[in-house]
Design an enzyme around this catalytic site. Structure first.
Site, PDB file in Angstrom:
ATOM      1  N   CYS A  17       0.854  -1.186   0.000  1.00 19.32           N
ATOM      2  CA  CYS A  17       0.000   0.000   0.000  1.00 19.32           C
ATOM      3  C   CYS A  17       0.889   1.235   0.000  1.00 19.32           C
ATOM      4  CB  CYS A  17      -0.905   0.044   1.238  1.00 19.32           C
ATOM      5  SG  CYS A  17      -2.060  -1.333   1.369  1.00 19.32           S
ATOM      6  N   GLY A  44      -0.437   0.453  -4.728  1.00 17.65           N
ATOM      7  CA  GLY A  44      -1.762  -0.080  -4.447  1.00 17.65           C
ATOM      8  C   GLY A  44      -2.774   0.432  -5.441  1.00 17.65           C
ATOM      9  N   ASN A 119       0.396   0.858   5.834  1.00 20.98           N
ATOM     10  CA  ASN A 119       1.157   0.114   4.831  1.00 20.98           C
ATOM     11  C   ASN A 119       1.930  -0.977   5.550  1.00 20.98           C
ATOM     12  OD1 ASN A 119       2.796  -0.787   2.733  1.00 20.98           O
ATOM     13  ND2 ASN A 119       4.247   0.903   2.953  1.00 20.98           N
ATOM     14  N   GLY A 120       1.721  -2.230   5.159  1.00 16.98           N
ATOM     15  CA  GLY A 120       2.439  -3.338   5.775  1.00 16.98           C
ATOM     16  C   GLY A 120       1.493  -4.455   6.154  1.00 16.98           C
ATOM     17  N   TYR A 263      12.165  -4.149  -6.861  1.00 13.60           N
ATOM     18  CA  TYR A 263      10.936  -4.067  -7.652  1.00 13.60           C
ATOM     19  C   TYR A 263       9.914  -3.054  -7.142  1.00 13.60           C
ATOM     20  CZ  TYR A 263       6.476  -5.573  -9.728  1.00 13.60           C
ATOM     21  OH  TYR A 263       5.270  -5.602 -10.373  1.00 13.60           O
TER      22      TYR A 263
END
Length: 515
Positions: A17, A44, A119-120, A263
C-alpha cells in the site's frame, strides 16, 4: 507444452500500500494528498481514500479504484482543512471491498475522530483482534472491515477515550508486531509511525507552510516538498502548530525490505539515502559480472527490469537496446477481458520491436520470476519475432518463501523456484525453470551480489522471500520459512507427483493475513 493464457501482471508480486499525510494550514491539503497518492499509485491499485480535518471535524472519502477514478475536482473541492491523510490499497489482508478501503475512520468515546492509513502486514493480528473483542469494539465478531488496519484504528480510538491520541498511540504501538508504516490524524494533528524494524519505507518532507510524510520520496517531489529525513524505525512523529515532535516507542532493529530496491519502489525514490535507480543499475552490473553470456543485444523487461539491463550492458559491453514496447495504459481494470483477448496474454502489455531483435542473440533482464508464466509467454513472443537465442538474467535471487510483511507473493507451491526444484539442488532448479520458460540459458544474481548493490549491511535488510530468514517472529514459525518448502517437497515425494509439490496441509499464511 501448452501455453496458459494470462492477464497482464498476473504473475507479478503484488505491492502492499501507499500512505501519505500532510499538515499545512493555508494549503489545499486534499489536492496535495491526491497528487501524493497519484505518485504512490504503483503501491496499491484496488482502492484509494483521503481524510481531511479542519480543526472541528474529519471528512473521509474513499472508494474502490485508482486514485484518478475515485476522486474528481468537485469531490476534492469539498474537502477543506489543514491536515489530511491518504491511502492507496492493495489487499494483503481482507478482501477487496469498500469497507476495507482506507483511511480507516473511528469515533472516540470523547466525541473526536481518528483516521488511519496503514502500509504493511501485522503478524499478531489474532492477539490484537482479541483485545478489540474484549473491549467490545466488534459487533457480532466483526467490525464490517476484515483488516489488521481496521483493528489498529479501533484500538487507537478506544485508547484515546481517556487520553490524547498521541498517548494512546504510545501505549498501543509497542504491542504491535509486524510491518507497519502509519499515517493517522485527529481533527488537528498529523501522526506518523514506523515499526521498529523499518520494513517498509516512510519519509518526512518540508513544505513552505507545512509538513508531509509519504511512503516514498518520489511523492515528496511531486508535491514540491523537500526531503528532510527518513522516519526512524520505532519512531512516532506528531505534527501540529507547535512543529514536529519525535518520540521513540521501541528500540530500532532495522530490517528494511530488500525487494523494495529490486521491484516495489519507484526508481526515482531514495531508500536509506540510496537511489533506487542507481541500485538497480548496480544490480545489473553485478549480474553481468556473475553471469556473463555471449550475445548481441541486452534488453530489459519494462519497466522494473530496464535499469538492471542498462547496468548489465554497461558492465558486459554488450549493447543495450529497447527491444520491447510497453503499453502505458494497461493496468488493473474492472472490465474483464474476453477469452479471445485473454489468449493474447502478455501482448496486451508488451510488444516486441521486431527490427531490433530479428536475427539477434538476446540477453533479457527481468527483476524476478514468480510463477514463470510471464517469462514463458515473453520468450515465445521474442522467438516468434525472430530472436535467434534468448538468455534470461534475473536481477534477484529465486523467490522461494512467502512474505508475511506486506507483499502478496504467490503461495509457496505456486512459486516456480519451488515447483521446479524436486531434486533439491540449485543446478536442478535452474535447469527445470529454464526448460519451463523456454530460455536458452537462465541465471539469477546471487543474494550476496544483490545485497552489495544496495550498499546496505546485510543485517539491516529483510530478505526472507529469498533465504527464508524471517526477522520478525511469526506465530507458528516452525511451520514457516525453509520448512514450508521442505514440507511441500516431502508431500510431493509421498504423493508420487514429480515436479508438482503438494500444498502444505495447513497454509501458515491463512491465520496471519486475516484477523
Amino acid at each position: 507444452m501448452t501455453e496458459q493464457p494470462i492477464e497482464p501482471d498476473e504473475q507479478a508480486p503484488r505491492e502492499e500500500c501507499g500512505v501519505f499525510g500532510v499538515w499545512a494550514p493555508g494549503e489545499d491539503v486534499a489536492k496535495l494528498t491526491y497528487y501524493g497518492l497519484y505518485a504512490l499509485q504503483h503501491r496499491g491499485q484496488e482502492a484509494a481514500g483521503i481524510a481531511v480535518a479542519d480543526g472541528s471535524q474529519i471528512i473521509v472519502f474513499k472508494d474502490l479504484g485508482l486514485v484518478s477514478q475515485v476522486f474528481d475536482e468537485a469531490t476534492l473541492a469539498g474537502m477543506v482543512g489543514h491536515v489530511a491523510v491518504g491511502h492507496c490499497r492493495y489487499s494483503t489482508t481482507g478482501s477487496t471491498t469498500w469497507e476495507n478501503a482506507q483511511p480507516v475512520f473511528r469515533h472516540t468515546a470523547a466525541g473526536t475522530g481518528v483516521a488511519l492509513g496503514h502500509n504493511g502486514n501485522l503478524v499478531n493480528t489474532t492477539d490484537l483482534a482479541g483485545r478489540a473483542r474484549d473491549a467490545g469494539l466488534m459487533n457480532n465478531g466483526a467490525m464490517g472491515a476484515t483488516t489488521d488496519s481496521d483493528i489498529l484504528g479501533a484500538l487507537l480510538a478506544h485508547g484515546a477515550a481517556d487520553a490524547t491520541l498521541e498517548q494512546a498511540a504510545l501505549e498501543l504501538l509497542p504491542t504491535v508486531r509486524g510491518a507497519f508504516c502509519l499515517t493517522f490524524m485527529d481533527e488537528n494533528t498529523l501522526y506518523a509511525a514506523r515499526d521498529p524494524h523499518g520494513v517498509r519505507p516512510l519519509s518526512l518532507g518540508r513544505l513552505d507552510r507545512g509538513w508531509v510524510v509519504a511512503s516514498e520520496t518520489a511523492a515528496l517531489d511531486i508535491v514540491g516538498a523537500s526531503f528532510v529525513r527518513d522516519i526512524e524505525p520505532g519512531e512516532l512523529l506528531a505534527i501540529d502548530a507547535d512543529g514536529v515532535r519525535s518520540t521513540r516507542f521501541a528500540e530500532a532493529t532495522p530490517k528494511a525490505c530488500v525487494f523494495e530496491y529490486v521491484y516495489l519502489a519507484r526508481p526515482d525514490s531514495n531508500l536509506a539515502g540510496r537511489s533506487v535507480h542507481s541500485t538497480r543499475v548496480e544490480i545489473g552490473r553485478e549480474l553481468a559480472r556473475e553471469m556473463p553470456v555471449d550475445a548481441d543485444l541486452v534488453i530489459g523487461v519494462p519497466e522494473s527490469g530496464t535499469p538492471a539491463a542498462v547496468g548489465y550492458a554497461q558492465e558486459s559491453g554488450v549493447p543495450f537496446g529497447q527491444g520491447l514496447m510497453k503499453n502505458a495504459y494497461v493496468g488493473r481494470t474492472f472490465i474483464q477481458p474476453s477469452q479471445t483477448i485473454r489468449q493474447l496474454g502478455i501482448r496486451l502489455k508488451l510488444n516486441p520491436l521486431k527490427e531490433m531483435i530479428r536475427g539477434k542473440r538476446l540477453i533479457v533482464v527481468d527483476d524476478s520470476i514468480v510463477r514463470g508464466n510471464t517469462q514463458r509467454s515473453l520468450i515465445r513472443m521474442l522467438r516468434e519475432a525472430g530472436a535467434l537465442e534468448v538468455h534470461v538474467r534475473i536481477a534477484s535471487p529465486p523467490v522461494k518463501w512467502p512474505c508475511f510483511y506486506g507483499i502478496d507473493f504467490a503461495s509457496p507451491a505456486e512459486l516456480i523456484a519451488n515447483a521446479a526444484n524436486t531434486e533439491g539442488s540449485q543446478a536442478g532448479m535452474l535447469e527445470a525453470v529454464r526448460h519451463a520458460i523456454g530460455a536458452d540459458t537462465l541465471d539469477y544474481i546471487s543474494l550476496d551480489g544483490m545485497i552489495r548493490a544496495t550498499a546496505q549491511p546485510i543485517d539491516r535488510l529483510c530478505r526472507a522471500c529469498f533465504d527464508g530468514v524471517y526477522p520478525i517472529e511469526l506465530p507458528g514459525e516452525a511451520a514457516l520459512g525453509k520448512n514450508v518448502v521442505e514440507q511441500m517437497l516431502a508431500n510431493a515425494a509421498r504423493a508420487g507427483v514429480p515436479g508438482q509439490p503438494a500444498q502444505p496441509a495447513a497454509d501458515p499464511a491463512s491465520a496471519l493475513r486475516r484477523p
